[in-house]
Design an enzyme around this catalytic site. Structure first.
Site, PDB file in Angstrom:
ATOM      1  N   ARG A   1       0.679  -1.558   0.203  1.00 14.57           N
ATOM      2  CA  ARG A   1       0.058  -0.271   0.150  1.00 14.57           C
ATOM      3  C   ARG A   1       1.157   1.310  -0.734  1.00 14.57           C
ATOM      4  NH1 ARG A   1      -5.199  -0.950   3.644  1.00 14.57           N
ATOM      5  NH2 ARG A   1      -5.573  -3.095   2.349  1.00 14.57           N
TER       6      ARG A   1
ATOM      7  N   ASP B   1     -16.361   9.233   7.934  1.00 16.72           N
ATOM      8  CA  ASP B   1     -15.364   8.604   8.214  1.00 16.72           C
ATOM      9  C   ASP B   1     -13.082   9.569   7.987  1.00 16.72           C
ATOM     10  OD1 ASP B   1     -15.172   5.438   7.104  1.00 16.72           O
ATOM     11  OD2 ASP B   1     -13.109   6.422   6.579  1.00 16.72           O
TER      12      ASP B   1
END
Ligand SMILES: C[S@@+](CC[C@H](N)C(=O)[O-])C[C@H]1O[C@@H](n2cnc3c(N)ncnc32)[C@H](O)[C@@H]1O
Length: 285
Positions: free
Chosen positions: A42, A144
């Site tokens: 990632r 979020d």
């Protein structure tokens, strides 16, 4: 594990440990050793994007508090798995709760780890059905930490395979078929979007921009990434926001027994305020 010498970027055990510390301090996310490859893959994308050649240099950039990179770093390390009407058993209970409150006052729902939007839109659909109106007295605050998923959620545009488990009646009632460049996708109806405000919120932040008392909190499948102390700190801060008869919906593998001073299990993964806090909230209202 991939042979480290074949890697594009040098990535040491110390680099991994520092990544773990930074994301834990920033977002409460606990990464264990099994996540080393995932973290490498990632964050390699971030190294390529920034043109930085080593992990230690990249981590120094974070330590210098580069705000833009901090956002990208956190976005890279979140897990955003979600779906429409995930953990289906919560939605009939939510409908029942909404009908019981009725339409005399606005109902406030906080969806606190809303990911790409399937969860808050499922809540909005449930509210429309419960009140048989596309303008139910319901306001949904969807938050979020990850700004990429919030943007996807705001757009409300989904590939067909994301909605394949919904029935034909739900598709007709709540979605518009995409055409032109949006062919092969569906868009949620604007009435559902109008019910929801999307905003960035880190559950670890000392203060949250939630001004209203809330009737419902959805906090599903995010606490699994937190350790018990972090969960307790978040739950302690959530409890005073909830109305006396409010409910907290948790994920299938989450339990909050350590927070019994604040929340008590009502039914499968659904919590109400502890008797003590209920009394406090009732006195205030
Ligand atoms: C696995 S998804 C769950 C989505 C949805 N609640 C569900 O159950 O389908 C977890 C979400 O939590 C968010 N998240 C992780 N850490 C967070 C934090 N500290 N504050 C707010 N959101 C966070 C992630 O960005 C991700 O979108």
């Amino acid at each position: 594990m991939k042979d480290p010498s074949l890697r594009e970027f040098h990535f040491t055990a110390q680099d991994f440990q520092l990544v773990c510390k930074l994301i834990y301090d920033h977002a409460g996310i606990s990464l264990n050793a099994s996540k080393q490859e995932l973290v490498y893959s990632r964050l390699s994308r971030r190294l390529r994007a920034t043109g930085i050649r080593t992990f230690s240099e990249y981590l120094k950039l974070l330590e210098r508090n580069d705000a833009q990179e901090w956002e990208a770093f956190a976005n890279s390390l979140t897990t955003n798995l979600t779906s429409f009407f995930r953990e289906q058993h919560h939605f009939p209970l939510l409908a029942e709760q909404l009908k019981k409150i009725g339409d005399d006052r606005p109902i406030v729902i906080w969806c606190s780890a809303s990911s790409t939007g399937e969860e808050p839109y499922s809540i909005a659909m449930t509210a429309v059905d419960a009140f048989n109106s596309f303008t139910p007295p319901v306001k949904i605050i969807a938050t979020d930490l990850d700004t990429n998923v919030l943007e996807t959620a705001r757009q409300g545009l989904y590939a067909l395979d994301r909605v394949e488990k919904l029935d034909e009646a739900q598709l007709k009632r709540f979605f518009l078929r995409g055409d032109g460049v949006q062919q092969g996708s569906v868009k949620v109806r604007p009435e559902l979007q109008n019910m929801i405000t999307f905003q960035k919120l880190n559950l670890l932040d000392a203060t949250w921009p939630i001004r209203d008392k809330v009737d419902v909190i959805f906090c599903r499948n995010v606490m699994i990434y937190f350790d018990k102390d972090t969960q307790l700190a978040v739950l302690k801060k959530m409890a005073p926001l909830l109305r006396a008869d409010g409910l907290l919906y948790a994920g299938h593998s989450e339990n909050f027994y350590q927070a019994e001073a604040y929340f008590k299990l009502r039914s499968k993964t659904v919590y109400e305020l502890s008797a003590q806090l209920k009394a406090v909230q009732t006195d205030k209202s």
